[in-house]
Write a protein that holds these residues in place. Structure first.
Motif, PDB file in Angstrom:
ATOM      1  N   LYS A 319     120.102  41.447  21.626  1.00 48.62           N
ATOM      2  CA  LYS A 319     120.646  40.092  21.573  1.00 48.62           C
ATOM      3  C   LYS A 319     121.631  39.887  22.717  1.00 48.62           C
ATOM      4  O   LYS A 319     122.086  40.854  23.341  1.00 48.62           O
ATOM      5  CB  LYS A 319     121.344  39.865  20.232  1.00 48.62           C
ATOM      6  CG  LYS A 319     120.441  39.988  19.011  1.00 48.62           C
ATOM      7  CD  LYS A 319     121.223  39.731  17.742  1.00 48.62           C
ATOM      8  CE  LYS A 319     120.334  39.829  16.510  1.00 48.62           C
ATOM      9  NZ  LYS A 319     119.761  41.162  16.326  1.00 48.62           N
ATOM     10  N   ALA A 320     121.955  38.645  22.975  1.00 46.20           N
ATOM     11  CA  ALA A 320     122.926  38.318  24.017  1.00 46.20           C
ATOM     12  C   ALA A 320     124.234  39.046  23.737  1.00 46.20           C
ATOM     13  O   ALA A 320     124.742  39.028  22.606  1.00 46.20           O
ATOM     14  CB  ALA A 320     123.156  36.818  24.061  1.00 46.20           C
ATOM     15  N   GLY A 321     124.738  39.724  24.741  1.00 41.43           N
ATOM     16  CA  GLY A 321     125.991  40.453  24.594  1.00 41.43           C
ATOM     17  C   GLY A 321     125.823  41.908  24.212  1.00 41.43           C
ATOM     18  O   GLY A 321     126.786  42.686  24.271  1.00 41.43           O
ATOM     19  N   ASP A 322     124.597  42.338  23.820  1.00 35.22           N
ATOM     20  CA  ASP A 322     124.386  43.742  23.459  1.00 35.22           C
ATOM     21  C   ASP A 322     124.474  44.646  24.680  1.00 35.22           C
ATOM     22  O   ASP A 322     124.882  45.814  24.574  1.00 35.22           O
ATOM     23  CB  ASP A 322     123.030  43.929  22.781  1.00 35.22           C
ATOM     24  CG  ASP A 322     123.021  43.438  21.340  1.00 35.22           C
ATOM     25  OD1 ASP A 322     124.121  43.245  20.786  1.00 35.22           O
ATOM     26  OD2 ASP A 322     121.928  43.244  20.787  1.00 35.22           O
ATOM     27  N   ILE A 323     124.060  44.141  25.823  1.00 29.93           N
ATOM     28  CA  ILE A 323     124.092  44.938  27.043  1.00 29.93           C
ATOM     29  C   ILE A 323     124.766  44.112  28.139  1.00 29.93           C
ATOM     30  O   ILE A 323     124.569  42.897  28.226  1.00 29.93           O
ATOM     31  CB  ILE A 323     122.675  45.370  27.460  1.00 29.93           C
ATOM     32  CG1 ILE A 323     122.741  46.420  28.576  1.00 29.93           C
ATOM     33  CG2 ILE A 323     121.790  44.206  27.828  1.00 29.93           C
ATOM     34  CD1 ILE A 323     121.424  47.129  28.823  1.00 29.93           C
ATOM     35  N   GLN A 324     125.599  44.787  28.938  1.00 32.62           N
ATOM     36  CA  GLN A 324     126.298  44.082  30.012  1.00 32.62           C
ATOM     37  C   GLN A 324     126.482  45.020  31.192  1.00 32.62           C
ATOM     38  O   GLN A 324     126.243  46.226  31.093  1.00 32.62           O
ATOM     39  CB  GLN A 324     127.642  43.550  29.524  1.00 32.62           C
ATOM     40  CG  GLN A 324     128.607  44.611  29.031  1.00 32.62           C
ATOM     41  CD  GLN A 324     129.875  43.999  28.418  1.00 32.62           C
ATOM     42  OE1 GLN A 324     129.838  42.996  27.713  1.00 32.62           O
ATOM     43  NE2 GLN A 324     131.011  44.631  28.704  1.00 32.62           N
ATOM     44  N   ASP A 337     122.981  52.798  35.927  1.00 33.16           N
ATOM     45  CA  ASP A 337     124.090  52.319  36.746  1.00 33.16           C
ATOM     46  C   ASP A 337     124.277  50.826  36.483  1.00 33.16           C
ATOM     47  O   ASP A 337     123.313  50.050  36.527  1.00 33.16           O
ATOM     48  CB  ASP A 337     123.808  52.567  38.226  1.00 33.16           C
ATOM     49  CG  ASP A 337     123.867  54.052  38.574  1.00 33.16           C
ATOM     50  OD1 ASP A 337     124.768  54.739  38.056  1.00 33.16           O
ATOM     51  OD2 ASP A 337     123.007  54.511  39.347  1.00 33.16           O
ATOM     52  N   ASN A 338     125.501  50.446  36.178  1.00 29.00           N
ATOM     53  CA  ASN A 338     125.838  49.034  35.934  1.00 29.00           C
ATOM     54  C   ASN A 338     125.111  48.438  34.731  1.00 29.00           C
ATOM     55  O   ASN A 338     124.765  47.259  34.723  1.00 29.00           O
ATOM     56  CB  ASN A 338     125.544  48.184  37.179  1.00 29.00           C
ATOM     57  CG  ASN A 338     126.242  48.716  38.415  1.00 29.00           C
ATOM     58  OD1 ASN A 338     127.432  49.020  38.367  1.00 29.00           O
ATOM     59  ND2 ASN A 338     125.497  48.848  39.509  1.00 29.00           N
ATOM     60  N   ALA A 339     124.886  49.257  33.726  1.00 30.02           N
ATOM     61  CA  ALA A 339     124.258  48.770  32.491  1.00 30.02           C
ATOM     62  C   ALA A 339     124.841  49.533  31.305  1.00 30.02           C
ATOM     63  O   ALA A 339     124.672  50.759  31.206  1.00 30.02           O
ATOM     64  CB  ALA A 339     122.741  48.949  32.548  1.00 30.02           C
ATOM     65  N   TYR A 340     125.518  48.811  30.427  1.00 28.51           N
ATOM     66  CA  TYR A 340     126.217  49.417  29.290  1.00 28.51           C
ATOM     67  C   TYR A 340     125.780  48.733  27.995  1.00 28.51           C
ATOM     68  O   TYR A 340     125.841  47.504  27.866  1.00 28.51           O
ATOM     69  CB  TYR A 340     127.731  49.288  29.456  1.00 28.51           C
ATOM     70  CG  TYR A 340     128.261  50.035  30.658  1.00 28.51           C
ATOM     71  CD1 TYR A 340     128.716  51.340  30.537  1.00 28.51           C
ATOM     72  CD2 TYR A 340     128.287  49.429  31.913  1.00 28.51           C
ATOM     73  CE1 TYR A 340     129.199  52.038  31.642  1.00 28.51           C
ATOM     74  CE2 TYR A 340     128.756  50.116  33.022  1.00 28.51           C
ATOM     75  CZ  TYR A 340     129.208  51.419  32.879  1.00 28.51           C
ATOM     76  OH  TYR A 340     129.667  52.104  33.973  1.00 28.51           O
ATOM     77  N   LEU A 341     125.352  49.556  27.035  1.00 30.46           N
ATOM     78  CA  LEU A 341     124.883  49.066  25.742  1.00 30.46           C
ATOM     79  C   LEU A 341     126.048  49.055  24.755  1.00 30.46           C
ATOM     80  O   LEU A 341     126.963  49.889  24.826  1.00 30.46           O
ATOM     81  CB  LEU A 341     123.764  49.971  25.231  1.00 30.46           C
ATOM     82  CG  LEU A 341     123.125  49.631  23.892  1.00 30.46           C
ATOM     83  CD1 LEU A 341     122.346  48.322  23.981  1.00 30.46           C
ATOM     84  CD2 LEU A 341     122.207  50.774  23.433  1.00 30.46           C
ATOM     85  N   VAL A 342     125.981  48.131  23.809  1.00 30.07           N
ATOM     86  CA  VAL A 342     127.009  48.058  22.779  1.00 30.07           C
ATOM     87  C   VAL A 342     127.050  49.369  21.994  1.00 30.07           C
ATOM     88  O   VAL A 342     126.029  50.022  21.760  1.00 30.07           O
ATOM     89  CB  VAL A 342     126.737  46.855  21.841  1.00 30.07           C
ATOM     90  CG1 VAL A 342     125.450  47.053  21.044  1.00 30.07           C
ATOM     91  CG2 VAL A 342     127.920  46.597  20.922  1.00 30.07           C
ATOM     92  N   ASN A 343     128.211  49.782  21.603  1.00 32.89           N
ATOM     93  CA  ASN A 343     128.413  51.049  20.903  1.00 32.89           C
ATOM     94  C   ASN A 343     127.613  51.118  19.602  1.00 32.89           C
ATOM     95  O   ASN A 343     127.443  50.111  18.903  1.00 32.89           O
ATOM     96  CB  ASN A 343     129.894  51.246  20.577  1.00 32.89           C
ATOM     97  CG  ASN A 343     130.767  51.305  21.805  1.00 32.89           C
ATOM     98  OD1 ASN A 343     130.272  51.483  22.926  1.00 32.89           O
ATOM     99  ND2 ASN A 343     132.073  51.169  21.621  1.00 32.89           N
TER     100      ASN A 343
END
Length: 578
Positions: A319-324, A337-343
């Motif tokens: 969903k929107a905001g799960d990965i940034q 690199d430059n991709a972070y998933l929600v905890n």
């Protein structure tokens, strides 16, 4: 079988029992000019490597490059000259001091003596005429000093000495003789095989694969009778051809992770009676007790006969905001690199979805990644240890698998790791040292079905451990019957072993290759990898590539590259038997 009578000292009969079959064959033993003068504490050949911090000290490292490089094929070995000896060796507990008799002056030997006084293991390796006698007669009483000698410091003698230290070559002269306990890196032409002819065949197949854009590069390795007979890199990391592929490069193994990561952990837990394969998921996993999976036995899971859904594309449900693109307190699972998933996405979303996914009637073979997600969960619940840590401690570090592991970017520069796909849909960038499989990435890079990275040499070590039916480096890690159980055919409805894939009994399928026999077991990987172990021919075959770069392509499969190279090796072996 043809042997070079000049370079061979003996021919021994060696036999390997796998399952219910006995494969007996001749193993040639090349002459080793290294002599073990003293070995009072039986230090050599080295056994478990996890507690050894090794340094080699030579008067002129450039002169002893062959020695140093061969030592480093077996373990992490630091190299120094004698300048600053005391400071350089302070944090090492095993010191190899090597040089000619003229080079190893008394003042240098006194430094080595001090290391032994400081309770360090000292191996004194002299390249000289054996009539010179012991270098350190006064230290004969010190069990921490091991002395060796060889002939002149030629490339061949340096490599033999290095292999002897680790057990890659048997010491066959003198009173302190040893056996080969690890893979060796001797001249393959001494094994009675037409290596040049085989190399030409493999070169041609590799060139075709790269020319037709099946993969930008690859590494091919083969071990026969415990000796490396082929180890070569081709092409580049990418089609830009800026970084040549090296045999020491680290690859994303994809589903080969199943048999090199998860399965050996399960083998170990099963033989230690920590788990019982005939008990169910509900017996080991609380969250499974109220699901449609509670009564499924672990054995059925390992055989891919549990009726699981083959594949769940978890990344498509984000969903929107799960990965940034930036890390913050809520997004700390780095998937690229430059991709972070929600905890905790794996814990809160993925694992519950797998547990509650549909199940078809058990018994039919349906290959599913969920199977190995399950086995990882069982292992971690029973050991109270993350699987990536557990496999390092009980297996990889002790046997010398230097690069094998998960999340390699935490341990290695990305230049050492071959990139895979340019992910334009999920992670929006080139994957360099981050697992290609989306689900494994979202699980933090450590999953039962994927996530493992390694070099070809690491896989060769693991393959030889299996060929040895559980021993490596003179230490037993698995019982023979455990290896036999997991690698032999265990299914009534498929060719599978427990975790392991096997050669297909239907020869018309030519799987994994046309000339493979019924003893062969191993696995392939989606990224363009494979590891096949052949007890009948005492052969380990490894193929590593990044065929998914820059995007997923089926050309490697269409050209049958992995199988054709495997058959080129078989053709060479078969020719030697005529």
């Amino acid at each position: 079988m043809k042997f070079n009578s000049i370079c061979l000292q003996a021919v021994l009969l060696s036999s390997v029992i796998t399952g219910n079959s006995l494969y007996a064959q001749q193993k040639s033993i090349p002459t080793n000019h290294t002599v073990l003068v003293s070995n009072q504490n039986s230090l050599l050949p080295f056994k478990r490597l996890d507690n050894l911090r090794i340094a080699v000290v030579t008067p002129f490292p450039a002169r002893y490059q062959s020695l140093i490089e061969t030592l480093q094929q077996y373990a992490e070995v630091a190299s120094f000259d004698f300048n600053g000896y005391d400071e350089h060796t302070k944090y090492y507990n095993t010191i190899i001091v090597a040089g000619s008799s003229d080079e190893l002056r008394n003042d240098l030997l006194l430094m080595a003596q001090q290391s032994a006084v400081n309770k360090k293991n000292v191996i004194l390796l002299r390249f000289a005429d054996k009539s010179t006698g012991n270098m350190l007669a006064k230290t004969d009483h010190n069990p921490r000093v091991t002395e060796m000698w060889s002939g002149a410091p030629t490339t061949a003698n340096q490599r033999e000495a290095a292999m002897s230290i680790f057990g890659g070559a048997a010491i066959t002269e003198g009173k302190n003789r040893t056996s080969q306990t690890r893979i060796g890196y001797a001249d393959a032409s001494q094994r009675g095989l037409q290596i040049d002819k085989m190399t030409a065949k493999i070169d041609a197949i590799a060139a075709e694969a790269m020319a037709k854009k099946a993969t930008p590069g690859m590494v091919v390795m083969a071990v026969k009778d415990g000796e490396v007979i082929f180890n070569k890199a081709y092409g580049s990391h990418t089609y830009a051809q800026t970084t040549p592929t090296k045999t020491t490069d680290i690859f994303d193994l994809a589903s080969v992770s199943k048999i090199v990561g998860t399965t050996p952990v399960i083998m170990h837990l099963q033989e230690e009676k920590v788990i019982d394969l005939d008990k169910t998921m509900g017996d080991y996993l609380w969250q499974a007790k109220n699901t449609n999976k509670k009564d499924i036995p672990l054995r059925t899971v390992l055989l891919h006969e549990a009726g699981f859904t083959p594949y769940i594309p978890f990344y498509k449900s984000l969903k929107a905001g799960d990965i940034q693109s930036t890390e913050d307190a809520q997004h700390q699972v780095k998937v690229a690199d430059n991709a972070y998933l929600v905890n905790n996405y794996y814990r809160d979303v993925m694992w519950p979805e797998m547990l509650n996914s549909p199940v078809k009637p058990a018994g039919n073979y349906v290959y599913s990644d969920i199977s190995m997600y399950v086995m990882k969960e069982v292992a971690e619940h029973e050991t109270a240890t993350p699987m990536d840590e557990y496999i390092q401690e009980f297996l990889y570090r002790p046997i010398g698998m230097k690069t094998a592991g998960y999340n390699p970017r935490k341990r290695f520069d990305k230049e050492q790791i071959v990139p895979t796909e340019y992910d334009s849909t999920f992670r929006k960038g080139l994957l360099e040292g981050y697992v290609h499989d989306q689900g494994a990435a979202m699980a933090g890079g450590v999953a039962g079905h994927a996530g493992l990275f390694a070099t070809a040499n690491d896989l060769a070590i693991y393959g030889q451990l299996l060929l040895n039916r559980g021993t490596y480096g003179g230490v037993r890690y698995f019982k023979p019957e455990t290896v036999d159980l997991f690698t032999s055919k265990q299914s009534k409805t498929s060719r599978r072993g427990l975790g392991f894939d096997r050669a297909d009994a239907d020869v018309t399928k030519e799987y994994p290759s046309k000339l493979a026999n019924s003893s062969v077991y191993g696995h392939t990987g989606y990224t363009g990898t494979c590891l096949w172990v052949d007890p009948k021919n005492q052969l380990v075959y490894i193929f590593l590539s990044n065929r998914v770069h820059p995007e997923v392509s089926t050309r490697l499969l269409e050209l049958n590259v992995r199988s054709r190279i495997q058959d080129a090796i078989y053709e060479t072996i078969n020719e030697s038997k005529r």
